[in-house]
Design a protein around this motif. Structure first.
Motif, PDB file in Angstrom:
ATOM      1  N   ASN A 103      24.462  26.237  65.624  1.00 42.27           N
ATOM      2  CA  ASN A 103      24.715  26.790  64.297  1.00 42.27           C
ATOM      3  C   ASN A 103      26.120  27.389  64.306  1.00 42.27           C
ATOM      4  OD1 ASN A 103      22.232  26.197  63.210  1.00 42.27           O
ATOM      5  ND2 ASN A 103      21.350  28.212  63.591  1.00 42.27           N
ATOM      6  N   PHE A 104      26.999  26.836  63.504  1.00 41.38           N
ATOM      7  CA  PHE A 104      28.343  27.386  63.333  1.00 41.38           C
ATOM      8  C   PHE A 104      28.804  26.862  61.974  1.00 41.38           C
ATOM      9  CE2 PHE A 104      32.389  28.407  66.039  1.00 41.38           C
ATOM     10  CZ  PHE A 104      32.746  29.355  65.117  1.00 41.38           C
ATOM     11  N   TYR A 105      28.341  27.535  60.914  1.00 43.07           N
ATOM     12  CA  TYR A 105      28.485  27.007  59.563  1.00 43.07           C
ATOM     13  C   TYR A 105      29.935  26.862  59.121  1.00 43.07           C
ATOM     14  CZ  TYR A 105      23.449  27.563  58.938  1.00 43.07           C
ATOM     15  OH  TYR A 105      22.085  27.445  59.056  1.00 43.07           O
ATOM     16  N   GLU A 106      30.844  27.471  59.854  1.00 41.98           N
ATOM     17  CA  GLU A 106      32.257  27.266  59.544  1.00 41.98           C
ATOM     18  C   GLU A 106      32.669  25.804  59.695  1.00 41.98           C
ATOM     19  OE1 GLU A 106      31.986  31.639  60.202  1.00 41.98           O
ATOM     20  OE2 GLU A 106      30.985  29.847  60.959  1.00 41.98           O
ATOM     21  N   PHE A 107      31.867  25.040  60.436  1.00 46.47           N
ATOM     22  CA  PHE A 107      32.164  23.624  60.640  1.00 46.47           C
ATOM     23  C   PHE A 107      31.143  22.705  59.983  1.00 46.47           C
ATOM     24  CE2 PHE A 107      34.146  25.853  64.225  1.00 46.47           C
ATOM     25  CZ  PHE A 107      35.461  25.448  64.035  1.00 46.47           C
ATOM     26  N   GLY A 108      30.136  23.270  59.330  1.00 54.79           N
ATOM     27  CA  GLY A 108      29.119  22.465  58.678  1.00 54.79           C
ATOM     28  C   GLY A 108      27.733  22.986  58.986  1.00 54.79           C
ATOM     29  N   THR A 109      26.757  22.569  58.199  1.00 60.29           N
ATOM     30  CA  THR A 109      25.403  23.096  58.340  1.00 60.29           C
ATOM     31  C   THR A 109      24.498  22.243  59.236  1.00 60.29           C
ATOM     32  OG1 THR A 109      24.764  21.929  56.306  1.00 60.29           O
ATOM     33  CG2 THR A 109      25.492  24.225  56.084  1.00 60.29           C
ATOM     34  N   ALA A 110      24.878  21.024  59.517  1.00 60.92           N
ATOM     35  CA  ALA A 110      24.083  20.203  60.430  1.00 60.92           C
ATOM     36  C   ALA A 110      24.280  20.675  61.868  1.00 60.92           C
ATOM     37  CB  ALA A 110      24.478  18.732  60.304  1.00 60.92           C
ATOM     38  N   LYS A 111      23.258  20.514  62.703  1.00 61.41           N
ATOM     39  CA  LYS A 111      23.331  21.019  64.067  1.00 61.41           C
ATOM     40  C   LYS A 111      24.413  20.334  64.898  1.00 61.41           C
ATOM     41  CE  LYS A 111      19.812  23.722  63.396  1.00 61.41           C
ATOM     42  NZ  LYS A 111      20.112  24.986  62.734  1.00 61.41           N
ATOM     43  N   ASP A 112      24.758  19.097  64.554  1.00 63.46           N
ATOM     44  CA  ASP A 112      25.787  18.402  65.327  1.00 63.46           C
ATOM     45  C   ASP A 112      27.176  18.515  64.697  1.00 63.46           C
ATOM     46  OD1 ASP A 112      25.199  16.848  63.136  1.00 63.46           O
ATOM     47  OD2 ASP A 112      25.080  14.960  64.230  1.00 63.46           O
ATOM     48  N   TYR A 114      20.998  34.312  80.002  1.00 61.76           N
ATOM     49  CA  TYR A 114      20.277  34.917  78.886  1.00 61.76           C
ATOM     50  C   TYR A 114      19.574  33.859  78.048  1.00 61.76           C
ATOM     51  CZ  TYR A 114      22.548  39.579  79.046  1.00 61.76           C
ATOM     52  OH  TYR A 114      22.962  40.844  79.382  1.00 61.76           O
ATOM     53  N   ARG A 115      18.445  34.240  77.479  1.00 66.07           N
ATOM     54  CA  ARG A 115      17.807  33.428  76.456  1.00 66.07           C
ATOM     55  C   ARG A 115      18.536  33.656  75.133  1.00 66.07           C
ATOM     56  NH1 ARG A 115      14.190  36.912  78.541  1.00 66.07           N
ATOM     57  NH2 ARG A 115      12.871  36.175  80.244  1.00 66.07           N
ATOM     58  N   LEU A 116      18.631  32.622  74.343  1.00 61.50           N
ATOM     59  CA  LEU A 116      19.170  32.734  72.991  1.00 61.50           C
ATOM     60  C   LEU A 116      18.137  32.138  72.050  1.00 61.50           C
ATOM     61  CD1 LEU A 116      21.717  33.581  71.352  1.00 61.50           C
ATOM     62  CD2 LEU A 116      22.382  31.183  71.407  1.00 61.50           C
ATOM     63  N   ARG A 117      17.617  32.941  71.146  1.00 58.08           N
ATOM     64  CA  ARG A 117      16.533  32.536  70.245  1.00 58.08           C
ATOM     65  C   ARG A 117      17.065  32.479  68.822  1.00 58.08           C
ATOM     66  NH1 ARG A 117      12.858  31.715  66.761  1.00 58.08           N
ATOM     67  NH2 ARG A 117      10.679  32.264  67.033  1.00 58.08           N
ATOM     68  N   CYS A 118      16.917  31.336  68.163  1.00 58.45           N
ATOM     69  CA  CYS A 118      17.384  31.186  66.789  1.00 58.45           C
ATOM     70  C   CYS A 118      16.234  31.342  65.813  1.00 58.45           C
ATOM     71  CB  CYS A 118      18.075  29.841  66.604  1.00 58.45           C
ATOM     72  SG  CYS A 118      19.743  29.843  67.260  1.00 58.45           S
ATOM     73  N   VAL A 119      16.571  31.795  64.625  1.00 61.00           N
ATOM     74  CA  VAL A 119      15.542  32.109  63.647  1.00 61.00           C
ATOM     75  C   VAL A 119      14.777  30.872  63.202  1.00 61.00           C
ATOM     76  CG1 VAL A 119      16.920  31.891  61.539  1.00 61.00           C
ATOM     77  CG2 VAL A 119      15.108  33.612  61.663  1.00 61.00           C
ATOM     78  N   GLU A 120      15.363  29.682  63.364  1.00 61.11           N
ATOM     79  CA  GLU A 120      14.662  28.453  62.985  1.00 61.11           C
ATOM     80  C   GLU A 120      13.647  28.021  64.034  1.00 61.11           C
ATOM     81  OE1 GLU A 120      17.997  28.690  63.358  1.00 61.11           O
ATOM     82  OE2 GLU A 120      19.069  27.655  61.741  1.00 61.11           O
ATOM     83  N   ALA A 121      13.350  28.880  64.994  1.00 61.54           N
ATOM     84  CA  ALA A 121      12.300  28.660  66.004  1.00 61.54           C
ATOM     85  C   ALA A 121      12.710  27.701  67.105  1.00 61.54           C
ATOM     86  CB  ALA A 121      11.000  28.195  65.356  1.00 61.54           C
ATOM     87  N   TRP A 122      14.000  27.679  67.486  1.00 59.52           N
ATOM     88  CA  TRP A 122      14.406  26.961  68.684  1.00 59.52           C
ATOM     89  C   TRP A 122      15.161  27.921  69.584  1.00 59.52           C
ATOM     90  CZ3 TRP A 122      19.780  26.485  69.211  1.00 59.52           C
ATOM     91  CH2 TRP A 122      20.530  26.600  68.047  1.00 59.52           C
ATOM     92  N   SER A 123      15.158  27.624  70.865  1.00 60.36           N
ATOM     93  CA  SER A 123      15.754  28.556  71.819  1.00 60.36           C
ATOM     94  C   SER A 123      16.385  27.810  72.984  1.00 60.36           C
ATOM     95  CB  SER A 123      14.704  29.542  72.337  1.00 60.36           C
ATOM     96  OG  SER A 123      13.696  28.854  73.067  1.00 60.36           O
ATOM     97  N   MET A 124      17.246  28.529  73.701  1.00 59.73           N
ATOM     98  CA  MET A 124      17.922  27.990  74.874  1.00 59.73           C
ATOM     99  C   MET A 124      17.980  29.065  75.953  1.00 59.73           C
ATOM    100  SD  MET A 124      21.276  26.130  73.206  1.00 59.73           S
ATOM    101  CE  MET A 124      21.186  25.085  71.749  1.00 59.73           C
ATOM    102  N   ALA A 168      23.143  22.443  74.966  1.00 60.70           N
ATOM    103  CA  ALA A 168      23.681  23.732  74.528  1.00 60.70           C
ATOM    104  C   ALA A 168      24.991  23.597  73.764  1.00 60.70           C
ATOM    105  CB  ALA A 168      23.881  24.649  75.733  1.00 60.70           C
ATOM    106  N   THR A 169      25.682  22.486  73.954  1.00 61.73           N
ATOM    107  CA  THR A 169      26.977  22.307  73.308  1.00 61.73           C
ATOM    108  C   THR A 169      26.957  21.267  72.190  1.00 61.73           C
ATOM    109  OG1 THR A 169      27.617  20.710  75.023  1.00 61.73           O
ATOM    110  CG2 THR A 169      28.282  23.017  75.338  1.00 61.73           C
TER     111      THR A 169
END
Length: 323
Positions: free
Chosen positions: A81-90, A134-144, A76-77
């Motif tokens: 997605n936090f594009y202020e720091f970059g577009t890659a997931k890591d 809570y579930r968190l669902r992202c538009v790219e089809a992954w969830s947590m 989870a950490t």
């Protein structure tokens, strides 16, 4: 205490003079690192105190409860997605340590009786922090599935005394290119600062959460420290991070993703498996952790599984048109 004479000590064990003279500096650094472990992101003592919280209930009729397995903290950490720091997931986990979160304030403006700039410590005073899984669902089809710590957004908004003209609430993320490398990128398509919005009844719904923590800890920077929105029946990009402005409006505001790709991202962004994204299906999702050999592919639920609680908000609306 055993005191060894200089003759007894091999030269390899002798501390160099330059290091010895810097011992106070090194000790200060060690203390700072220890503090960082306790207070990730440099959050204030007031925020930490606010995380005295009520644990989530486990009754099946509790709308904040789910029996689904929680996503491991590491996943989870580190996949965000936090594009202020970059577009890659890591990228967020790698670069968000540069973000300063103390002091922090939120500016309130628009159709309210009490506009102004509020320090986060003042906003947290008297708030009843609770845990909600809570579930968190992202538009790219992954969830947590994440145990969030926070309080109902409605409790916060009521403090500002919205007027009868306040039909929508707009949120704005911090704009600080010196610390947020993605905002400096020449390749970014986002017109910073990042904005999102909700209809007033969505914002005041009891499921809508302002989060200041997760997994029993304050929010890590990459997850939206020090305060973020969580709207569990919508796609994750609606749950805006690191909020610095709340604006009450009479007209529907345009969100960042609406401006970037209006054919792909609408204002509502409700999870709807029957409406495909133009570039992929929404019918299934990958629950993290996921891998090639253990994909954890599951069916996407209408309103992300919260239809019983929120479907009435959209009665008689065309959910394909108002996506």
């Amino acid at each position: 205490m055993l005191i060894r004479k200089p003759a007894d000590i091999p030269s390899s064990e002798i501390t160099p003079e330059s290091v010895y003279l810097r011992r106070r500096e090194l000790m200060k650094g060690a203390v700072a690192l220890a503090g960082a472990a306790l207070l990730p992101g440099g959050v204030s003592a007031a925020e930490l105190k606010a995380l005295s919280y009520r644990a989530a209930e486990t009754a099946e009729d509790n709308p904040f409860y789910t029996s689904e397995a929680q996503t491991p903290f590491k996943d989870a950490t580190s996949y965000n997605n936090f594009y202020e720091f970059g577009t890659a997931k890591d990228d967020p986990a790698q670069y968000a340590a540069a973000l300063t979160t103390d002091p922090w304030s939120i500016e309130v403006e628009g159709e309210v009786g009490k506009p102004g700039r509020y320090h986060l410590e003042d906003l947290l005073k008297g708030m009843d922090i609770e845990e909600r899984v809570y579930r968190l669902r992202c538009v790219e089809a992954w969830s947590m599935v994440i145990p969030w710590l926070g309080f109902p957004l409605s409790t916060l908004l009521a403090r500002f005394e919205p007027t009868s003209k306040a039909k929508y609430v707009q949120f704005e993320t911090l704009f600080r290119p010196s610390e947020m490398r993605g905002q400096r990128s020449a390749f970014s398509t986002i017109d910073w600062p990042y904005t999102e919005g909700l209809r007033m009844d969505e914002a005041m719904h009891p499921l809508t959460l302002m989060s200041v923590g997760m997994y029993g800890k304050v929010l890590p920077n990459q997850n939206g420290a020090p305060i973020r929105l969580v709207v569990p029946w919508k796609y994750g990009f609606k749950s805006i991070k690191s909020i610095t402005k709340i604006r009450f409006t009479e007209k529907q505001p345009r969100s960042s993703w609406q401006r970037i790709a209006p054919d792909e991202y609408g204002f509502y962004a409700n999870v709807n498996p029957e409406v495909d994204h133009p570039r992929w299906s929404q019918r299934y999702e990958r629950r993290l952790p996921s891998s090639l050999f253990a994909p954890q592919r599951i069916k996407t639920q209408m309103f992300n599984g919260y239809a019983e609680q929120v479907a009435s908000l959209y009665k008689d609306m065309n959910l394909r048109r108002y996506y």
